[in-house]
Design a protein around this motif. Structure first.
Motif, mmCIF file in Angstrom:
data_model
loop_
_atom_site.group_PDB
_atom_site.id
_atom_site.type_symbol
_atom_site.label_atom_id
_atom_site.label_comp_id
_atom_site.label_asym_id
_atom_site.label_seq_id
_atom_site.Cartn_x
_atom_site.Cartn_y
_atom_site.Cartn_z
ATOM 1 N N ARG A 186 0.938 -1.524 -0.146
ATOM 2 C CA ARG A 186 -0.146 -0.075 0.238
ATOM 3 C C ARG A 186 1.019 1.440 -0.251
ATOM 4 O O ARG A 186 0.332 2.450 -0.228
ATOM 5 C CB ARG A 186 -0.865 0.190 1.118
ATOM 6 C CG ARG A 186 -1.900 -1.234 1.593
ATOM 7 C CD ARG A 186 -3.319 -1.110 0.355
ATOM 8 N NE ARG A 186 -3.714 -2.025 0.518
ATOM 9 C CZ ARG A 186 -4.012 -2.363 -0.498
ATOM 10 N NH1 ARG A 186 -3.827 -2.228 -1.687
ATOM 11 N NH2 ARG A 186 -5.187 -3.927 -0.632
ATOM 12 N N LEU A 187 2.069 1.496 0.260
ATOM 13 C CA LEU A 187 2.958 2.317 0.499
ATOM 14 C C LEU A 187 4.294 2.724 -0.221
ATOM 15 O O LEU A 187 5.030 3.743 0.047
ATOM 16 C CB LEU A 187 3.481 2.516 2.565
ATOM 17 C CG LEU A 187 2.226 2.286 3.052
ATOM 18 C CD1 LEU A 187 3.361 2.412 4.959
ATOM 19 C CD2 LEU A 187 1.237 3.226 3.096
ATOM 20 N N TYR A 188 4.027 2.141 -1.416
ATOM 21 C CA TYR A 188 4.744 2.467 -2.401
ATOM 22 C C TYR A 188 6.422 2.191 -2.100
ATOM 23 O O TYR A 188 6.997 2.987 -2.431
ATOM 24 C CB TYR A 188 4.687 3.482 -3.377
ATOM 25 C CG TYR A 188 3.441 3.860 -3.794
ATOM 26 C CD1 TYR A 188 2.884 3.150 -5.274
ATOM 27 C CD2 TYR A 188 2.391 4.181 -3.423
ATOM 28 C CE1 TYR A 188 1.358 2.682 -5.323
ATOM 29 C CE2 TYR A 188 0.557 4.062 -3.345
ATOM 30 C CZ TYR A 188 0.345 3.587 -4.809
ATOM 31 O OH TYR A 188 -0.743 3.182 -5.168
ATOM 32 N N ARG A 189 6.650 1.584 -1.501
ATOM 33 C CA ARG A 189 8.136 1.361 -1.100
ATOM 34 C C ARG A 189 9.060 0.352 -1.623
ATOM 35 O O ARG A 189 9.957 -0.893 -1.441
ATOM 36 C CB ARG A 189 7.833 0.156 0.293
ATOM 37 C CG ARG A 189 7.345 1.587 1.192
ATOM 38 C CD ARG A 189 7.752 3.213 1.320
ATOM 39 N NE ARG A 189 9.271 3.018 1.880
ATOM 40 C CZ ARG A 189 10.297 4.078 2.063
ATOM 41 N NH1 ARG A 189 9.320 4.790 1.108
ATOM 42 N NH2 ARG A 189 11.261 4.128 2.175
ATOM 43 N N GLU A 190 7.853 -0.622 -3.024
ATOM 44 C CA GLU A 190 8.900 -1.240 -3.686
ATOM 45 C C GLU A 190 9.275 -1.018 -4.987
ATOM 46 O O GLU A 190 9.408 0.177 -4.985
ATOM 47 C CB GLU A 190 7.991 -2.364 -4.525
ATOM 48 C CG GLU A 190 7.320 -3.298 -3.211
ATOM 49 C CD GLU A 190 7.839 -4.890 -2.880
ATOM 50 O OE1 GLU A 190 9.328 -4.401 -3.042
ATOM 51 O OE2 GLU A 190 7.250 -5.286 -2.301
ATOM 52 N N ASP A 191 10.592 -1.669 -5.532
ATOM 53 C CA ASP A 191 11.067 -0.684 -6.443
ATOM 54 C C ASP A 191 10.983 -1.646 -8.097
ATOM 55 O O ASP A 191 12.002 -2.360 -8.607
ATOM 56 C CB ASP A 191 12.518 -1.414 -5.799
ATOM 57 C CG ASP A 191 13.781 -0.535 -7.122
ATOM 58 O OD1 ASP A 191 13.055 0.208 -7.197
ATOM 59 O OD2 ASP A 191 14.844 -0.738 -6.554
#
Ligand SMILES: [Zn+2]
Length: 337
Positions: free
Chosen positions: A208-213
């Motif tokens: 949900r928090l867009y911490r992926e890459d």
């Protein structure tokens, strides 16, 4: 299947991406979970992370092919590879190995995705016979132990020849994770341990928090999908640790998500995220000084509260076994069925 993803004029970007079916179960049915750009190098290039309707595996689809992914790993991606920055992490990783290697083992370690070889070197100094696998050509020469310059499934390795295989933050980057699990099973000695760290797609930070890459992260795992990979490839799930002892995934904007989106049922889009201090400084031509930090804090008070309370969410998610990063321990059974 190839998909034409030619962007509108002036947007830059790639010409061709490949569309794939689920790597775990083969299903071609998926639903979108989130869209976000390559935040590190190509902020105009957006990617969709989907979830397999049948098994829950997350993956970028469509995605850059093997031939095209290299441009998303420019040389400065590897700038973090200074070994002195990582001694504590190596020590933490070593603890997993010493703890989960089977009794009576021969101290033979294979590290998959070993970059400059610093971690195998750390283990060699502790009496292990080490080998490494590294597909990237951007790393410095390694001469003090064998290193296989190939993808793990293609490397020339003997079956049943390692007591421990490690893959620290590797499996989310590869184009064919199933082939990696199959190979780990093949090269492990009976009783040997496969120890690997991946981001957790069930966590708030990942999902949900867009911490992926993306698109460097091509695959997004949960406890359930990792267990399914292990079952499919003859490995036995042993344990998992939700924590930041190997890598961390900070749940930045967690409070904003809860207060503004979760309880309203509205999805938080990537473009809803508030500006980072770095982007604020760059936009206003400010040097990152105490004064400019104070200006950011005064103009973004909620973001400051969010950051101050972030450790609470981290501890809570680790205790609930739903942190953004998980280290798994799996074992090759001795009774070979
Ligand atoms: Zn699936």
């Amino acid at each position: 299947m190839l998909v034409d993803c030619t962007p509108p004029p002036g947007r830059g970007g790639r010409l061709i991406m490949e569309s794939v079916t689920c790597n775990l179960c083969g299903s071609s049915e998926s639903r979108p979970v989130f869209d976000m750009p390559d935040t590190k190098f190509f902020p105009d290039e957006w990617f969709t992370v989907v979830e397999c309707v049948k098994c829950g595996l997350g993956f970028v689809n469509p995605r850059p092919s093997r031939a095209e992914i290299g441009r998303h790993y420019p040389a400065d991606y590897y700038d973090y590879l200074a070994p002195e920055l990582h001694q504590q992490r190596y020590a933490n990783e070593a603890q997993y190995i010493e703890r989960y290697a089977s009794p009576g083992h021969h101290r033979r370690l294979l590290d998959v995705g070993c970059a400059n070889g610093d971690f195998p070197r750390f283990m060699k100094a502790r009496g292990w016979a080490v080998e490494g696998v590294e597909v990237s050509a951007t790393t410095v020469p390694v001469t003090d132990f064998p290193i296989h310059r190939a993808e793990f499934p293609d490397a020339r390795l003997q079956p049943d020849s390692f007591d421990v295989v490690t893959a620290w933050a590797v499996l989310e980057h590869v184009h064919d994770p199933m082939a990696y699990f199959v190979r780990a099973h093949e090269v492990l000695a009976p009783g040997g341990a496969f120890i690997f760290t991946v981001p957790n797609f069930a966590s708030l930070a990942s999902r949900r928090l867009y911490r992926e890459d993306p698109p460097r992260h091509l695959y997004y795992y949960t406890e359930a999908t990792v267990s399914a990979y292990l079952e499919r490839t003859g490995l036995r799930y042993e344990t998992s640790v939700h924590g930041n002892d190997v890598y961390e995934m900070l749940p930045t904007h967690w409070l904003r998500y809860y207060l503004q989106y979760r309880w309203r049922g509205a999805p938080m889009r990537y473009t809803d995220l508030p500006e980072s201090p770095e982007s604020y400084f760059a936009r206003r031509g400010l040097a990152p000084s105490l004064t400019s930090r104070a200006r950011y804090a005064l103009t973004h008070p909620f973001t400051v509260v969010d950051a101050l309370t972030r450790p609470l969410h981290e501890r809570w998610s680790m205790a609930r076994r739903n942190y953004g990063i998980v280290t798994f321990v799996a074992r090759k059974p001795r009774d070979r069925a």
